[in-house]
Design a protein around this motif. Structure first.
Motif, PDB file in Angstrom:
ATOM      1  N   GLU A 206      67.423  28.727  22.864  1.00  0.00           N
ATOM      2  CA  GLU A 206      68.073  29.490  23.931  1.00  0.00           C
ATOM      3  C   GLU A 206      68.873  28.621  24.895  1.00  0.00           C
ATOM      4  OE1 GLU A 206      68.343  32.775  25.129  1.00  0.00           O
ATOM      5  OE2 GLU A 206      67.793  33.403  23.124  1.00  0.00           O
ATOM      6  N   ALA A 207      68.760  27.311  24.753  1.00  0.00           N
ATOM      7  CA  ALA A 207      69.590  26.406  25.548  1.00  0.00           C
ATOM      8  C   ALA A 207      69.655  25.077  24.829  1.00  0.00           C
ATOM      9  CB  ALA A 207      69.030  26.223  26.955  1.00  0.00           C
ATOM     10  N   GLY A 217      74.349  24.083  27.610  1.00  0.00           N
ATOM     11  CA  GLY A 217      74.676  25.439  27.187  1.00  0.00           C
ATOM     12  C   GLY A 217      73.455  26.334  27.262  1.00  0.00           C
ATOM     13  N   VAL A 218      73.652  27.556  27.723  1.00  0.00           N
ATOM     14  CA  VAL A 218      72.577  28.560  27.744  1.00  0.00           C
ATOM     15  C   VAL A 218      73.020  29.750  26.906  1.00  0.00           C
ATOM     16  CG1 VAL A 218      71.672  27.812  29.972  1.00  0.00           C
ATOM     17  CG2 VAL A 218      73.396  29.618  29.907  1.00  0.00           C
ATOM     18  N   GLN A 219      72.104  30.261  26.082  1.00  0.00           N
ATOM     19  CA  GLN A 219      72.445  31.374  25.213  1.00  0.00           C
ATOM     20  C   GLN A 219      72.364  32.703  25.951  1.00  0.00           C
ATOM     21  OE1 GLN A 219      73.402  31.235  21.462  1.00  0.00           O
ATOM     22  NE2 GLN A 219      74.250  32.881  22.704  1.00  0.00           N
ATOM     23  N   TRP A 220      71.721  32.703  27.093  1.00  0.00           N
ATOM     24  CA  TRP A 220      71.561  33.939  27.860  1.00  0.00           C
ATOM     25  C   TRP A 220      72.692  34.091  28.882  1.00  0.00           C
ATOM     26  CZ3 TRP A 220      68.226  29.692  28.641  1.00  0.00           C
ATOM     27  CH2 TRP A 220      68.240  29.120  29.904  1.00  0.00           C
ATOM     28  N   HIS A 221      72.598  35.158  29.698  1.00  0.00           N
ATOM     29  CA  HIS A 221      73.648  35.488  30.664  1.00  0.00           C
ATOM     30  C   HIS A 221      73.126  35.391  32.097  1.00  0.00           C
ATOM     31  CE1 HIS A 221      76.939  36.796  28.035  1.00  0.00           C
ATOM     32  NE2 HIS A 221      76.000  37.257  27.229  1.00  0.00           N
ATOM     33  N   PRO A 222      73.183  34.197  32.702  1.00  0.00           N
ATOM     34  CA  PRO A 222      72.763  34.085  34.104  1.00  0.00           C
ATOM     35  C   PRO A 222      73.686  34.837  35.045  1.00  0.00           C
ATOM     36  CG  PRO A 222      73.859  32.082  33.382  1.00  0.00           C
ATOM     37  CD  PRO A 222      73.657  32.920  32.158  1.00  0.00           C
TER      38      PRO A 222
END
Length: 259
Positions: A206-207, A217-222
């Motif tokens: 996920e990162a 890089g982050v795979q989620w949406h902060p």
């Protein structure tokens, strides 16, 4: 406002400013991208926003050459030819090959120059592909995005465990966090110099971050409106800290050479 951030330039690089065939999806993407811009401005950055598909790769590099840091945000799947994949896979989206080329070049330049860079969702995948990594072309498990729902409900909330000692854990202040994500592709083989910095409960990455360069890089949406309130601000502050550290080192080198 952090005075050190005054006059610092952040380039926010998206895929495209026009999706006339997919207005609902485009509206959702614009909400997310606009929040990155507004949060950065609130943190003291001067922001330039560029759509990679709307300019040539060379123009993208020219328009971001003075950026002190870069954020590559989300959007469509990366063209499979950039990571040795094939077309025709489940869930395949429209591809913007020129945007892929430009953003890949942007990551490679950031690595060469030491420019702090944050990738969000597709941006993480661009980082990985730019450094020779590969992607799993489709997952459909209901954890990483909500399935068969309207676009406004597609973001899935789940836990992520950050790697102890990682840059991102230091930036976010812990190892166990909650995130919102909406992706159907993930990192497979890691690109050169990259390490996994976070995992979802199912073990998927996920990162990621670079072992020696200020690239995360982050795979989620902060930047999602319902994400934890300080998550995006902390990640942007992390870019500022990386830039400040780089500037101090350069100043010491210049001073030593002048002595």
């Amino acid at each position: 406002m952090n005075e050190e951030l005054t006059n610092r330039m952040l380039a926010v690089v998206e895929v495209t400013t026009a999706r006339p065939d997919r207005p609902v999806y485009h509206a959702k993407v614009q909400v997310l991208n606009s929040r990155v811009v507004s949060e950065a401005k609130a943190g003291g950055w001067s922001v330039t926003r560029v759509a990679a598909a709307d300019v040539t790769p060379a123009e993208l590099l020219r328009r971001t050459v003075d950026a002190d840091a870069v954020v590559i945000v989300g959007g469509e799947d990366i063209s499979p030819n950039y990571y040795g994949g094939t077309t025709g896979y489940e869930g395949e989206t429209v591809h913007f090959a020129s945007a892929d080329e430009g953003q890949i070049a942007l990551v490679q330049r950031a690595l060469a120059l030491g420019t702090p860079l944050l990738g969000i969702c597709r941006g993480l995948q661009i980082i990985n592909v730019a450094l020779g990594g590969t992607l799993v072309q489709h997952i459909d498990d209901g954890i990483h995005k909500n399935i068969d729902v309207p676009i406004d409900q597609i973001l899935s909330t789940h836990d992520v465990t950050l790697a102890a000692g990682s840059t991102i854990a230091a930036v976010l202040g812990g190892v166990d966090i909650s995130v919102q994500s909406a992706h159907h592709q993930i990192v497979d083989g890691l690109g050169a110099g990259l390490v996994a910095a976070a995992h979802a409960p199912d073990g998927l990455i996920e990162a990621l971050e670079h072992g020696s360069a200020p690239i995360v890089g982050v795979q989620w949406h902060p930047e999602a409106p319902d994400s934890p309130a300080d998550q995006l601000a902390l990640l942007l502050a992390g870019l500022a800290a990386q830039h400040d550290a780089r500037t101090r080192v350069e100043a010491r080198i210049t001073s030593a050479l002048a002595a």
